[in-house]
Write a protein that holds these residues in place. Structure first.
Motif, PDB file in Angstrom:
ATOM      1  N   UNK A 104       0.823  -1.212   0.000  1.00  0.00           N
ATOM      2  CA  UNK A 104       0.000   0.000   0.000  1.00  0.00           C
ATOM      3  C   UNK A 104       0.860   1.266   0.000  1.00  0.00           C
ATOM      4  N   UNK A 105       1.970   1.201   0.726  1.00  0.00           N
ATOM      5  CA  UNK A 105       2.818   2.395   0.843  1.00  0.00           C
ATOM      6  C   UNK A 105       3.536   2.701  -0.476  1.00  0.00           C
ATOM      7  N   UNK A 106       3.935   1.642  -1.186  1.00  0.00           N
ATOM      8  CA  UNK A 106       4.695   1.822  -2.435  1.00  0.00           C
ATOM      9  C   UNK A 106       3.884   1.399  -3.650  1.00  0.00           C
ATOM     10  N   UNK A 107       2.572   1.605  -3.604  1.00  0.00           N
ATOM     11  CA  UNK A 107       1.689   1.075  -4.631  1.00  0.00           C
ATOM     12  C   UNK A 107       2.058   1.538  -6.047  1.00  0.00           C
ATOM     13  N   UNK A 108       2.137   2.849  -6.259  1.00  0.00           N
ATOM     14  CA  UNK A 108       2.390   3.331  -7.618  1.00  0.00           C
ATOM     15  C   UNK A 108       3.756   2.927  -8.143  1.00  0.00           C
ATOM     16  N   UNK A 109       4.844   3.071  -7.362  1.00  0.00           N
ATOM     17  CA  UNK A 109       6.144   2.617  -7.874  1.00  0.00           C
ATOM     18  C   UNK A 109       6.157   1.126  -8.213  1.00  0.00           C
ATOM     19  N   UNK A 110       5.455   0.321  -7.411  1.00  0.00           N
ATOM     20  CA  UNK A 110       5.402  -1.119  -7.688  1.00  0.00           C
ATOM     21  C   UNK A 110       4.700  -1.380  -9.017  1.00  0.00           C
ATOM     22  N   UNK A 111       3.570  -0.715  -9.224  1.00  0.00           N
ATOM     23  CA  UNK A 111       2.817  -0.912 -10.465  1.00  0.00           C
ATOM     24  C   UNK A 111       3.617  -0.438 -11.677  1.00  0.00           C
ATOM     25  N   UNK A 112       4.341   0.646 -11.527  1.00  0.00           N
ATOM     26  CA  UNK A 112       5.199   1.116 -12.616  1.00  0.00           C
ATOM     27  C   UNK A 112       6.283   0.076 -12.915  1.00  0.00           C
ATOM     28  N   UNK A 113       6.877  -0.455 -11.852  1.00  0.00           N
ATOM     29  CA  UNK A 113       7.912  -1.473 -12.010  1.00  0.00           C
ATOM     30  C   UNK A 113       7.371  -2.698 -12.733  1.00  0.00           C
ATOM     31  N   UNK A 114       6.112  -3.031 -12.452  1.00  0.00           N
ATOM     32  CA  UNK A 114       5.499  -4.232 -13.019  1.00  0.00           C
ATOM     33  C   UNK A 114       4.972  -4.009 -14.435  1.00  0.00           C
ATOM     34  N   UNK A 115       5.198  -2.823 -14.983  1.00  0.00           N
ATOM     35  CA  UNK A 115       4.887  -2.599 -16.388  1.00  0.00           C
ATOM     36  C   UNK A 115       3.677  -1.755 -16.688  1.00  0.00           C
ATOM     37  N   UNK A 116       3.088  -1.096 -15.681  1.00  0.00           N
ATOM     38  CA  UNK A 116       1.898  -0.282 -15.914  1.00  0.00           C
ATOM     39  C   UNK A 116       2.255   0.972 -16.712  1.00  0.00           C
ATOM     40  N   UNK A 117       1.528   1.191 -17.782  1.00  0.00           N
ATOM     41  CA  UNK A 117       1.682   2.423 -18.566  1.00  0.00           C
ATOM     42  C   UNK A 117       0.772   3.496 -17.969  1.00  0.00           C
ATOM     43  N   UNK A 118       0.872   4.723 -18.478  1.00  0.00           N
ATOM     44  CA  UNK A 118       0.024   5.802 -17.971  1.00  0.00           C
ATOM     45  C   UNK A 118      -1.460   5.476 -18.135  1.00  0.00           C
ATOM     46  N   UNK A 119      -1.816   4.828 -19.229  1.00  0.00           N
ATOM     47  CA  UNK A 119      -3.220   4.506 -19.481  1.00  0.00           C
ATOM     48  C   UNK A 119      -3.725   3.387 -18.565  1.00  0.00           C
ATOM     49  N   UNK A 120      -2.848   2.433 -18.235  1.00  0.00           N
ATOM     50  CA  UNK A 120      -3.244   1.263 -17.442  1.00  0.00           C
ATOM     51  C   UNK A 120      -3.210   1.544 -15.939  1.00  0.00           C
ATOM     52  N   UNK A 121      -2.326   2.441 -15.495  1.00  0.00           N
ATOM     53  CA  UNK A 121      -2.064   2.664 -14.067  1.00  0.00           C
ATOM     54  C   UNK A 121      -3.311   2.905 -13.220  1.00  0.00           C
ATOM     55  N   UNK A 122      -4.260   3.774 -13.606  1.00  0.00           N
ATOM     56  CA  UNK A 122      -5.426   4.017 -12.735  1.00  0.00           C
ATOM     57  C   UNK A 122      -6.249   2.749 -12.467  1.00  0.00           C
ATOM     58  N   UNK A 123      -6.385   1.901 -13.465  1.00  0.00           N
ATOM     59  CA  UNK A 123      -7.147   0.661 -13.295  1.00  0.00           C
ATOM     60  C   UNK A 123      -6.411  -0.316 -12.371  1.00  0.00           C
ATOM     61  N   UNK A 124      -5.113  -0.473 -12.593  1.00  0.00           N
ATOM     62  CA  UNK A 124      -4.323  -1.383 -11.769  1.00  0.00           C
ATOM     63  C   UNK A 124      -4.262  -0.913 -10.323  1.00  0.00           C
ATOM     64  N   UNK A 125      -4.128   0.401 -10.102  1.00  0.00           N
ATOM     65  CA  UNK A 125      -4.034   0.951  -8.745  1.00  0.00           C
ATOM     66  C   UNK A 125      -5.339   0.756  -7.983  1.00  0.00           C
ATOM     67  N   UNK A 126      -6.465   1.029  -8.624  1.00  0.00           N
ATOM     68  CA  UNK A 126      -7.770   0.843  -7.980  1.00  0.00           C
ATOM     69  C   UNK A 126      -7.963  -0.602  -7.552  1.00  0.00           C
TER      70      UNK A 126
END
Length: 457
Positions: free
Chosen positions: A114-136
């Protein structure tokens, strides 16, 4: 005192395999089915980017699962062998340590995630378009990860007692609740991908409560005592050593998916990530009967190895390899010949469909070899041989697949990623066979020696 689990050394192996494995197969198929249904509802109700979002989230879920599998698989191996050796005290202490360690480690994973959610998702390959869906999606799943981990770890301990049907019911509860709630939250309440995540957490909580009732009401052959939650470092070391192979198998799959998703983003874009997300659901569903089979195999092999009944171990291995190979050959054929019927269930996107169909056929080529690899790895887990179990857990998805996924696209583009899968399956199967033949020959020799000794008596 006679153990309920003594049937593991008395009943014929031919009857034991289906008795313990079929319930595990049914439960794991149900679990995989709700992942498939989840992706179908998300794909149809939200769209391609949402499917790509849960594809990015999938390896993170596998890490949570891996954390629980370290404790669950390691503890189950000790419990089944302890029951075979008639060592009740060690079995009870192992169960207590399983409970305590699961709660601590899953809470740590959730807090970190939870603390490092966005950096983790970026590391795992999330693009700008995909990130909001993956984070939610992942924010909600992290909040419920303690229940997820508890269910996975404790269900392994249930199987170690030979309670295959109870373990099956645990998974059916989770799958059933999720399948029912998915359309209600996604479509009925209009919550989209958030609704899919909430439905998943409620389902996981339901199975955790069911397992809690099992132990609190004294239904387990190995009773849970709060005093046994006190860390026993000798047991925890053994649990970790054995369970590490399961962790690395799940962790390796997660790492390989990170590499694959990042490569797909570069060579194929969001549509390629979505196609891979769909194929992961389909192939996971296809391979679940094999993982159900090995879940039934582990207590049989572990118990009889502990009881020094080596002939029963070799018989169980031969039968399980034959069954798993037949299953994988059948499912591989479906993936090769009928992907045009499977992929459209998830999406009608014109970019995703051809990519998914093409990739499915390449991934199907090595599928018939997967069953043997899973069973061979299961042998080493069950008998407590940590080094080969660890090596086989890393072999296909880290040592072979990742270098191929990184290297081949420079020559063949996106096609290089798809062809990496069958190549890694074939190479891993050859290496696994070399290791397995040596150890199965040793067990066969011990079997013959004991049979000769019994004959002399």
């Amino acid at each position: 005192m006679a153990y309920e689990s003594s049937f593991l050394e008395k009943e014929s192996v031919i009857r034991l395999i289906p008795k313990l494995s079929f319930p595990a197969m049914a439960g794991m198929i149900a679990q995989a089915l709700y992942n498939v249904v989840d992706a179908i509802f998300v794909g149809r109700g939200v769209g391609m980017l949402a499917v790509a979002g849960i594809s990015i989230a999938f390896p993170i879920q596998m890490i949570i699962m891996a954390t629980a599998q370290v404790i669950g698989v390691g503890s189950a191996s000790i419990i089944s062998r302890s029951l075979g050796e008639k060592n009740r005290d060690k079995a009870e202490k192992t169960l207590g340590n399983l409970m305590g360690a699961t709660l601590v480690f899953s809470a740590v994973v959730a807090t970190f995630g939870l603390y490092f959610l966005e950096p983790i998702l970026r590391l795992f390959g999330a693009t700008d378009a995909i990130l909001p869906f993956a984070a939610t999606y992942m924010k909600i799943l992290f909040l419920g990860s303690v229940f997820f981990a508890f269910s996975i770890a404790c269900n392994n301990a249930v199987r170690a007692e030979g309670k295959a049907y109870f373990a099956m019911i645990t998974m059916l509860i989770s799958a059933g609740v999720n399948i029912v709630l998915d359309p209600i939250f996604i479509f009925g309440f209009g919550m989209g991908i958030q609704g899919a995540a909430i439905a998943t957490v409620i389902a996981q909580t339901s199975s955790a409560l069911w397992l809690g009732w099992y132990y609190i009401r004294g239904k387990s052959e190995v009773p849970f005592l709060f005093k046994n939650m006190r860390p026993n470092y000798k047991i925890l070391h053994e649990v970790t050593a054995i369970g590490l192979s399961a962790f690395l198998r799940q962790g390796a799959a997660s790492i390989s998916l990170v590499v694959i998703n990042r490569q797909l983003a570069f060579w194929g874009g969001d549509a390629a990530i979505a196609a891979m997300g769909i194929l992961l659901r389909i192939t996971q569903f296809a391979v679940m009967p094999v993982f159900g089979l090995v879940q039934g195999l582990l207590p049989i092999v572990g118990y009889n190895y502990g009881a020094r009944l080596f002939c029963r171990v070799t018989t169980a291995m031969k039968l399980s390899i034959a069954i798993s190979s037949a299953i994988c050959t059948l499912t591989g054929s479906l993936l090769f010949f009928a992907p045009q019927l499977l992929i459209p269930l998830f999406t009608n996107n014109r970019e995703v469909l051809p990519l998914g169909i093409n990739a499915s056929r390449y991934m199907a080529i090595g599928f018939p070899l997967i069953g043997f690899q899973v069973m061979a790895s299961g042998l080493y887990q069950a008998i407590g041989k940590t080094v080969p179990a660890l090596f086989l857990s890393l072999l296909r998805q880290v040592l072979i697949l990742i270098p191929l996924v990184l290297f081949l696209p420079y020559f063949y583009g996106l096609l290089g990623i798809w062809t990496a899968f069958p190549i890694s399956d074939i190479l891993a199967a050859i290496i696994t066979l070399v290791l397995y033949r040596k150890d199965i020959k040793r067990l066969s020799t011990l079997c013959a020696e004991k049979a000769q000794l019994n004959k002399g008596e």
